[in-house]
Enzyme design. Structure first.
Site, short mmCIF file in Angstrom:
data_model
loop_
_atom_site.label_atom_id
_atom_site.label_comp_id
_atom_site.label_asym_id
_atom_site.label_seq_id
_atom_site.Cartn_x
_atom_site.Cartn_y
_atom_site.Cartn_z
N GLY A 161 -69.18 31.89 -2.09
CA GLY A 161 -69.56 31.27 -3.36
C GLY A 161 -69.53 29.75 -3.23
O GLY A 161 -70.42 29.05 -3.74
N GLY A 197 -65.99 36.36 0.07
CA GLY A 197 -65.48 35.70 -1.13
C GLY A 197 -64.06 36.10 -1.46
O GLY A 197 -63.34 36.67 -0.62
N MET A 215 -67.30 38.21 -8.74
CA MET A 215 -68.41 37.81 -9.61
C MET A 215 -69.82 37.90 -9.02
O MET A 215 -70.75 37.40 -9.63
CB MET A 215 -68.16 36.37 -10.11
CG MET A 215 -66.85 36.25 -10.88
SD MET A 215 -66.61 34.66 -11.69
CE MET A 215 -67.75 34.78 -13.05
N GLU A 216 -69.99 38.54 -7.87
CA GLU A 216 -71.33 38.52 -7.25
C GLU A 216 -71.80 39.83 -6.61
O GLU A 216 -73.00 40.05 -6.46
CB GLU A 216 -71.40 37.41 -6.17
CG GLU A 216 -71.31 35.99 -6.68
CD GLU A 216 -69.87 35.51 -6.92
OE1 GLU A 216 -68.93 36.19 -6.46
OE2 GLU A 216 -69.68 34.48 -7.59
N ASP A 223 -55.77 36.17 -5.93
CA ASP A 223 -54.83 36.18 -7.05
C ASP A 223 -54.64 37.61 -7.54
O ASP A 223 -55.43 38.50 -7.21
CB ASP A 223 -55.32 35.28 -8.20
CG ASP A 223 -56.73 35.62 -8.65
OD1 ASP A 223 -57.68 35.24 -7.94
OD2 ASP A 223 -56.89 36.29 -9.67
N1 HPA Z 1 -61.79 37.03 -11.76
C1 HPA Z 1 -63.05 36.93 -11.35
N2 HPA Z 1 -63.39 36.51 -10.14
C2 HPA Z 1 -62.40 36.15 -9.31
C3 HPA Z 1 -61.08 36.23 -9.68
C4 HPA Z 1 -60.75 36.69 -10.97
O1 HPA Z 1 -59.58 36.77 -11.35
N3 HPA Z 1 -60.32 35.80 -8.62
C5 HPA Z 1 -61.19 35.48 -7.64
N4 HPA Z 1 -62.45 35.70 -8.05
#
Ligand code: HPA
Length: 233
Positions: free
Chosen positions: A21, A90, A181-182, A205
């Site tokens: 990304g 990613g 997100m992708e 995370d």
């Molecule tokens: N949400 C969406 N996309 C992400 C997240 C998340 O907590 N962490 C890394 N990419």
């Protein structure tokens, strides 16, 4: 020849491309992992590079965040530049208790909330799936490199921030490993244009606990993920 958002010459992009990304992560791969790398795109600072990895030509291109941005680059790479293997590299937020920061996920499929897919499929739900050949080769490469991976499904959202604390409960219950997100639009477009796609994701995370990786933790696990992806060239 160039496309609307990519200024490369027609032969400057390899058939296999890594898609982070973050465009600076594309630069990191070019600077640290490729030989003879050159930058072929600076339009909107969405950097793209081509270089050599273990004797094979490979490219790496930033996509930006979210399916709107990523779909523009994915479309143009396939339809203008004839890219044949697209590998997202990613991060994701984990939603399963057993996952730890730094874990590497090979995404077999991606559920999601892409409005693009809702419109395109007229309200039906397309099962966006990775290419099995790439998935299998990535798994074999990880074993060879002694990198542990988790295989499973992820969820691609266009909404990073949300105020519902129970938002992911149902998805957790249905075995979704992480949120990113992708991948949903990547797998969908690759199928539409009959090319191969895979997503390799590092857990950055934990959405349930709020735990997040430090910068140094990130760097090491990102390199593991990139090594697996580069083996697919
Ligand atoms: N949400 C969406 N996309 C992400 C997240 C998340 O907590 N962490 C890394 N990419």
């Amino acid at each position: 020849m160039s496309s609307l958002h990519i200024e490369a010459e027609s032969d400057q992009i390899a058939e296999t491309i890594l898609l982070p990304g973050d465009p600076l992560r594309a630069k990191f791969v070019a600077d640290n992992m490729l030989e003879d790398a050159f930058c072929y795109n600076k339009v909107r600072n969405m950097l793209g590079f081509t270089g050599i990895y273990k004797g094979k030509k490979v490219s790496v291109q930033g996509t930006g965040m979210g399916m709107g941005s990523a779909s523009i680059y994915i479309n143009e790479l396939i339809t203008t530049y004839n890219v044949k293997q697209l590998i997202r590299v990613g991060t994701c937020g984990a939603i399963q208790d057993h996952l730890k920061l730094g874990d590497v996920i090979l995404a077999m499929s991606a559920s999601g909330d892409s409005g693009a897919n809702q419109v395109y499929f007229e309200g039906m739900h397309y099962a966006a799936t990775a290419d099995f050949d790439l998935l299998f080769k990535a798994y074999e490469a990880a074993q060879r490199l002694n990198i542990q991976t988790q295989q499973g499904s992820v969820f691609s959202t266009n909404t990073f921030y949300d105020d519902d604390p129970q938002r992911w409960d149902k998805w957790e219950r249905h075995g979704i490993l992480g949120i990113e997100m992708e991948s949903q639009i990547l797998f969908t477009l690759a199928s539409r244009f009959n090319v191969k796609a895979l997503s390799i994701l590092t857990v950055s995370d934990h959405i349930k606990t709020g735990e997040a990786s430090s910068h140094t933790q990130r760097e090491k696990s990102y390199v593991d993920m990139m090594k697996i992806a580069l083996e697919l060239a």
